[in-house]
Design a protein around this motif. Structure first.
Motif, mmCIF file in Angstrom:
data_model
loop_
_atom_site.group_PDB
_atom_site.id
_atom_site.type_symbol
_atom_site.label_atom_id
_atom_site.label_comp_id
_atom_site.label_asym_id
_atom_site.label_seq_id
_atom_site.Cartn_x
_atom_site.Cartn_y
_atom_site.Cartn_z
ATOM 1 N N LEU A 28 0.926 -1.242 0.012
ATOM 2 C CA LEU A 28 -0.030 -0.031 0.023
ATOM 3 C C LEU A 28 0.981 1.384 -0.156
ATOM 4 O O LEU A 28 1.662 1.193 0.746
ATOM 5 C CB LEU A 28 -0.950 -0.096 1.173
ATOM 6 C CG LEU A 28 -1.907 1.125 1.582
ATOM 7 C CD1 LEU A 28 -2.929 0.566 2.314
ATOM 8 C CD2 LEU A 28 -1.274 2.238 2.033
ATOM 9 N N TYR A 29 0.739 2.164 -0.889
ATOM 10 C CA TYR A 29 1.643 3.349 -1.122
ATOM 11 C C TYR A 29 0.682 4.590 -1.031
ATOM 12 O O TYR A 29 -0.522 4.537 -1.646
ATOM 13 C CB TYR A 29 2.264 3.649 -2.304
ATOM 14 C CG TYR A 29 3.204 4.629 -2.404
ATOM 15 C CD1 TYR A 29 4.486 4.472 -1.969
ATOM 16 C CD2 TYR A 29 2.701 5.694 -3.014
ATOM 17 C CE1 TYR A 29 5.252 5.711 -2.266
ATOM 18 C CE2 TYR A 29 3.507 7.085 -3.077
ATOM 19 C CZ TYR A 29 4.929 6.841 -2.783
ATOM 20 O OH TYR A 29 5.706 7.901 -2.823
ATOM 21 N N CYS A 30 0.742 5.404 -0.176
ATOM 22 C CA CYS A 30 0.069 6.765 0.048
ATOM 23 C C CYS A 30 0.914 7.939 -0.188
ATOM 24 O O CYS A 30 1.901 8.179 0.601
ATOM 25 C CB CYS A 30 -0.593 6.615 1.751
ATOM 26 S SG CYS A 30 -1.723 8.241 1.575
ATOM 27 N N CYS A 31 0.605 8.904 -0.933
ATOM 28 C CA CYS A 31 1.392 10.056 -1.155
ATOM 29 C C CYS A 31 1.430 10.832 -0.043
ATOM 30 O O CYS A 31 0.223 11.011 0.709
ATOM 31 C CB CYS A 31 0.643 10.746 -2.162
ATOM 32 S SG CYS A 31 0.893 10.128 -3.853
ATOM 33 N N GLY A 32 2.556 10.886 0.470
ATOM 34 C CA GLY A 32 2.841 11.507 1.777
ATOM 35 C C GLY A 32 2.698 13.018 1.880
ATOM 36 O O GLY A 32 2.604 13.891 0.735
ATOM 37 N N GLU A 218 9.143 11.655 -8.448
ATOM 38 C CA GLU A 218 9.602 11.283 -7.118
ATOM 39 C C GLU A 218 8.698 10.040 -6.721
ATOM 40 O O GLU A 218 9.329 8.941 -6.074
ATOM 41 C CB GLU A 218 9.683 12.284 -6.051
ATOM 42 C CG GLU A 218 10.537 13.448 -6.523
ATOM 43 C CD GLU A 218 10.301 14.698 -5.500
ATOM 44 O OE1 GLU A 218 10.929 15.755 -5.839
ATOM 45 O OE2 GLU A 218 9.492 14.704 -4.579
ATOM 46 N N CYS A 219 7.600 10.033 -6.869
ATOM 47 C CA CYS A 219 6.593 9.153 -6.189
ATOM 48 C C CYS A 219 6.729 7.757 -6.971
ATOM 49 O O CYS A 219 6.691 6.659 -6.303
ATOM 50 C CB CYS A 219 5.199 9.341 -6.318
ATOM 51 S SG CYS A 219 4.627 10.276 -4.889
ATOM 52 N N SER A 220 6.791 8.012 -8.355
ATOM 53 C CA SER A 220 7.186 6.771 -9.049
ATOM 54 C C SER A 220 8.405 5.948 -8.724
ATOM 55 O O SER A 220 8.179 4.510 -8.362
ATOM 56 C CB SER A 220 7.280 6.987 -10.594
ATOM 57 O OG SER A 220 5.955 7.350 -11.130
ATOM 58 N N PRO A 243 -2.778 16.265 -11.970
ATOM 59 C CA PRO A 243 -1.904 15.545 -12.639
ATOM 60 C C PRO A 243 -1.194 14.500 -11.976
ATOM 61 O O PRO A 243 -0.561 13.596 -12.614
ATOM 62 C CB PRO A 243 -0.850 16.581 -13.495
ATOM 63 C CG PRO A 243 -0.804 17.705 -12.415
ATOM 64 C CD PRO A 243 -2.225 17.563 -11.755
ATOM 65 N N HIS A 244 -0.877 14.616 -10.744
ATOM 66 C CA HIS A 244 0.347 13.739 -9.990
ATOM 67 C C HIS A 244 0.004 12.228 -10.199
ATOM 68 O O HIS A 244 1.018 11.563 -10.945
ATOM 69 C CB HIS A 244 -0.108 14.248 -8.437
ATOM 70 C CG HIS A 244 1.307 13.508 -7.687
ATOM 71 N ND1 HIS A 244 2.329 13.511 -7.957
ATOM 72 C CD2 HIS A 244 1.147 12.419 -6.826
ATOM 73 C CE1 HIS A 244 3.150 12.758 -7.124
ATOM 74 N NE2 HIS A 244 2.251 12.329 -6.436
ATOM 75 N N HIS A 245 -1.192 11.743 -9.969
ATOM 76 C CA HIS A 245 -1.364 10.399 -10.003
ATOM 77 C C HIS A 245 -1.292 9.730 -11.647
ATOM 78 O O HIS A 245 -0.669 8.586 -11.878
ATOM 79 C CB HIS A 245 -2.787 9.742 -9.519
ATOM 80 C CG HIS A 245 -2.515 9.721 -7.944
ATOM 81 N ND1 HIS A 245 -3.504 10.003 -7.175
ATOM 82 C CD2 HIS A 245 -1.183 10.163 -7.250
ATOM 83 C CE1 HIS A 245 -2.839 9.826 -5.768
ATOM 84 N NE2 HIS A 245 -1.676 10.106 -5.806
ATOM 85 N N ASP A 247 0.154 11.327 -13.928
ATOM 86 C CA ASP A 247 1.597 11.312 -14.397
ATOM 87 C C ASP A 247 2.620 10.004 -13.984
ATOM 88 O O ASP A 247 3.348 9.582 -14.242
ATOM 89 C CB ASP A 247 2.471 12.670 -14.135
ATOM 90 C CG ASP A 247 1.726 13.732 -14.927
ATOM 91 O OD1 ASP A 247 1.116 13.446 -15.736
ATOM 92 O OD2 ASP A 247 1.811 15.047 -14.610
ATOM 93 N N GLU A 248 2.075 9.839 -12.675
ATOM 94 C CA GLU A 248 2.945 8.562 -11.797
ATOM 95 C C GLU A 248 2.547 7.339 -12.793
ATOM 96 O O GLU A 248 3.511 6.349 -12.955
ATOM 97 C CB GLU A 248 2.205 8.285 -10.555
ATOM 98 C CG GLU A 248 2.881 9.063 -9.387
ATOM 99 C CD GLU A 248 2.575 8.775 -7.976
ATOM 100 O OE1 GLU A 248 2.457 7.474 -7.781
ATOM 101 O OE2 GLU A 248 2.099 9.347 -7.164
ATOM 102 N N ILE A 249 1.515 7.201 -13.102
ATOM 103 C CA ILE A 249 0.986 6.136 -13.836
ATOM 104 C C ILE A 249 1.848 5.893 -15.131
ATOM 105 O O ILE A 249 2.387 4.918 -15.546
ATOM 106 C CB ILE A 249 -0.462 5.983 -14.341
ATOM 107 C CG1 ILE A 249 -1.336 5.718 -13.072
ATOM 108 C CG2 ILE A 249 -0.779 4.835 -15.213
ATOM 109 C CD1 ILE A 249 -2.819 5.760 -13.135
HETATM 110 ZN ZN LIG Z 1 2.632 10.986 -4.885
#
Ligand SMILES: [Zn+2]
Length: 467
Positions: A28-32, A218-220, A243-245, A247-249
Motif C-alpha cells: 500500500l502506497y499513500c502519497c505523503g 519522485e513518487c514513481s 496531474p500527479h497520479h 503522471d505517476e502511472i
Molecule cells: Zn505521490
C-alpha cells in the motif's frame, strides 16, 4: 467476508484480491506530505483515511506493507527555503517531525517505510534514464527533461486512466515545468528540472546536467523501489488524481511496460463550516489549531472517520463537540464493562464484530459501522443497568470492542489517573460526610468540580471521574 473497494481505475466497486498468489501480503502506497508547512485538516482527512484502509486490511487478515513518502524536494519547498534563507534539510526536517507528531496524535499507525525524495535521487535518475532510452522522455532546450505524452501514447499506452481527459485538445509540443497544473493544460511535464539560480543550493548532478527531480517522478521511483513495479494499492486525496497520479502511472508504466497499480483509492475533499477552507475565511485549521482550542487528536480522528471517504465532508467545530459527547458514551460503556468483567476473560462476542466487518467490507461503509457500535453501546448499557450481564459476558463484550477498536483506533480511555491533590480532597470529603459536616462536604464537591472531577457513589465505594 470479501472486502470490496471503489477502484478509481475502473470507476467501480470491486472485490479486493491482492497480487500475492498466497493472498496474504498487500503493498500500500499513500502519497505523503509535502513538508513545507503544517498539514491542515483537509490533508489529515486523507491520512486518517489511509490509516482506515490499512487497519481494515489488517483486520481482514492481510499483512500490509504501508509506504508513505515524504516529499522534501518540490517547487513550494524550494521557494520557502529561499525565502527563509535556510537549508533544505533544516527547513523540511522541522515540518517532517511535526507531521509525524500529528500523525501520532491522530492515532494513525506509523507507515512501515517513509522514504524521502532527497534520499532517492539515484533511483529517480535511473527511472528517467529508462524513459529516455525508451524514447518517452527528452531533454528540451532549457536543459530540463520532459515526459512525452505523444510518444507514450504512440506506444499504445493509455494517458487518462483515472479520469477522462480531452486529449484531442492537446497542443503538440506544449510543455509544463511546474509540479502543479490544471487539467486544461495537459502537456509534457518535467521529470528533471535543470538548475536555475532560484534553486539556490538545491540541486544534484545527473547525466542530464545539474538539477532536481519533478514531484511526480519522485513518487514513481520511491513506490517502485519499496513495493515493486506492480503493487496492490495506491491512495491519495482526489485532488491528486490529475496531474500527479496520472503522471505517476505514465512514468511508471512507460518505464516498466507493466501495469503500475491494481487499485487506486481516492479520498474526497473536505469543507470547513460549509465552505472551502481558506486562510482569509478564517476556516483554515491545522491539527495544532484544533488542539489549541482544547480538542484532542482522538476527537478529530473520530470526526474525520464519521463520513464515507468518497463523500465531501463538512468539518465543523460543532461536529467536534459532538465527537466529544459520542466518545464519552463509548468510554463510559467500556469503563462499566471493565468494572463488571473484573478479571474474567472470554473470546469476543460475535454480533458486533460481524456487523462491523460486514459494514467495512462494503467499500468502508463507516456510517453502518458506527451504527453497529452505538447500537452495541445502547444494548450493553441496558444489560448493565438490568444487572443481567455476567462477568464473562462483559469480558466477551470487551473482547469484541477491542477487535473493532483495532480498526477505529480510538482506544476507549482507561480510567484517568487521579492526581494526589484530587484524591486528598476526596478523602477530606469522605471525612466531612462521616462527621455529618455537609456544608464542608458540599464545598469540597464544588471544589473538585471546579478542578474537573466528579465523585460518584457506587456499591463499591466512591469513584472519582474526570469530567
Ligand atoms: Zn505521490
Amino acid at each position: 467476508m470479501a472486502l470490496k473497494l471503489f477502484n478509481t481505475l475502473t470507476r467501480s466497486v470491486q472485490e479486493f484480491v491482492p497480487l500475492d498468489p498466497h493472498g496474504k501480503m498487500v503493498g500500500l502506497y499513500c502519497c505523503g506530505p509535502t513538508v513545507y508547512d503544517f498539514a491542515h485538516i483537509g490533508n489529515w482527512r486523507t491520512f486518517v483515511f489511509a490509516d482506515l484502509v490499512r487497519r481494515t486490511l489488517e483486520f481482514s487478515g492481510y499483512v500490509v506493507r504501508h509506504v508513505m513518502n515524504v516529499t522534501d524536494v518540490e517547487d513550494k519547498i524550494i521557494k520557502r527555503v529561499r525565502e527563509n534563507k535556510t537549508t533544505l534539510r533544516e527547513f523540511t526536517g522541522k515540518f517532517e517531525t511535526a507531521f509525524l507528531d500529528d500523525l501520532k496524535a491522530l492515532g494513525c499507525r506509523e507507515p512501515h517505510q517513509k522514504p524521502r525524495a532527497s534520499e532517492h535521487i539515484p533511483e529517480i535518475i535511473a527511472l528517467i534514464e529508462k524513459l529516455v532510452a525508451r524514447g518517452m522522455a527528452y531533454q528540451a532546450h532549457d536543459g530540463s527533461v520532459y515526459f512525452s505524452i505523444e510518444k507514450y501514447r504512440g506506444c499504445g499506452c493509455h494517458y487518462g486512466q483515472l479520469l477522462k481527459l480531452n486529449l484531442d485538445e492537446m497542443r503538440a509540443g506544449e510543455r509544463v515545468a511546474s509540479d502543479e497544473y490544471e487539467k486544461e493544460s495537459i502537456a509534457d511535464f518535467a521529470l528533471w528540472k535543470a538548475r536555475v539560480p532560484d534553486d539556490g543550493e538545491v540541486f544534484w548532478p545527473s547525466p542530464f546536467g545539474e538539477g532536481r527531480p519533478g514531484w511526480h517522478i519522485e513518487c514513481s521511483a520511491m513506490s517502485i523501489k519499496a513495493l515493486g513495479e506492480t503493487f496492490d494499492l495506491h491512495l491519495g486525496g482526489e485532488d491528486l488524481k490529475f496531474p500527479h497520479h496520472e503522471d505517476e502511472i505514465a512514468q511508471s508504466e512507460g518505464a516498466t511496460g507493466k501495469p503500475f497499480v491494481k487499485f487506486w483509492l481516492h479520498g474526497a475533499h473536505l469543507l470547513v463550516e460549509g465552505k472551502k477552507m481558506s486562510k482569509s475565511l478564517g476556516n483554515y485549521f491545522t491539527l495544532r489549531d484544533l488542539l489549541a482550542k482544547g480538542f484532542t487528536g482522538r476527537e478529530v480522528r473520530f470526526l474525520l472517520l464519521s463520513s464515507h471517504y468518497r463523500e465531501t465532508f463538512n468539518f465543523t467545530l460543532d461536529g467536534l463537540h459532538g465527537a466529544k459527547t459520542a466518545l464519552a458514551r463509548i468510554d463510559e460503556c467500556v469503563g462499566k464493562l471493565r468494572d463488571v468483567a473484573g478479571n474474567a476473560t472470554a473470546g469476543p462476542d460475535s454480533k458486533l464484530v460481524e456487523q462491523f466487518s460486514a459494514a467495512l467490507a462494503d467499500d468502508l461503509n463507516v456510517s453502518a459501522a458506527w451504527a453497529a457500535v452505538f447500537e452495541w453501546v445502547r444494548e450493553t448499557n441496558k444489560s448493565i443497568a438490568d444487572i443481567s450481564l455476567s462477568a464473562s459476558d462483559a469480558a466477551a463484550a470487551l473482547a469484541a470492542w477491542e477487535k473493532v477498536d483495532a480498526v477505529l483506533g480510538i482506544s476507549a480511555k482507561a480510567e484517568a489517573e487521579v492526581p494526589a491533590e484530587i484524591s486528598a480532597l476526596a478523602d477530606d470529603r469522605a471525612a466531612a460526610k462521616k462527621a455529618r459536616d455537609f456544608k464542608r462536604s458540599d464545598a469540597i464537591r464544588d471544589e473538585l468540580k471546579a478542578k474537573g472531577w466528579v465523585i460518584e457513589d457506587t456499591p463499591k465505594g466512591i469513584k472519582l471521574k474526570k469530567i
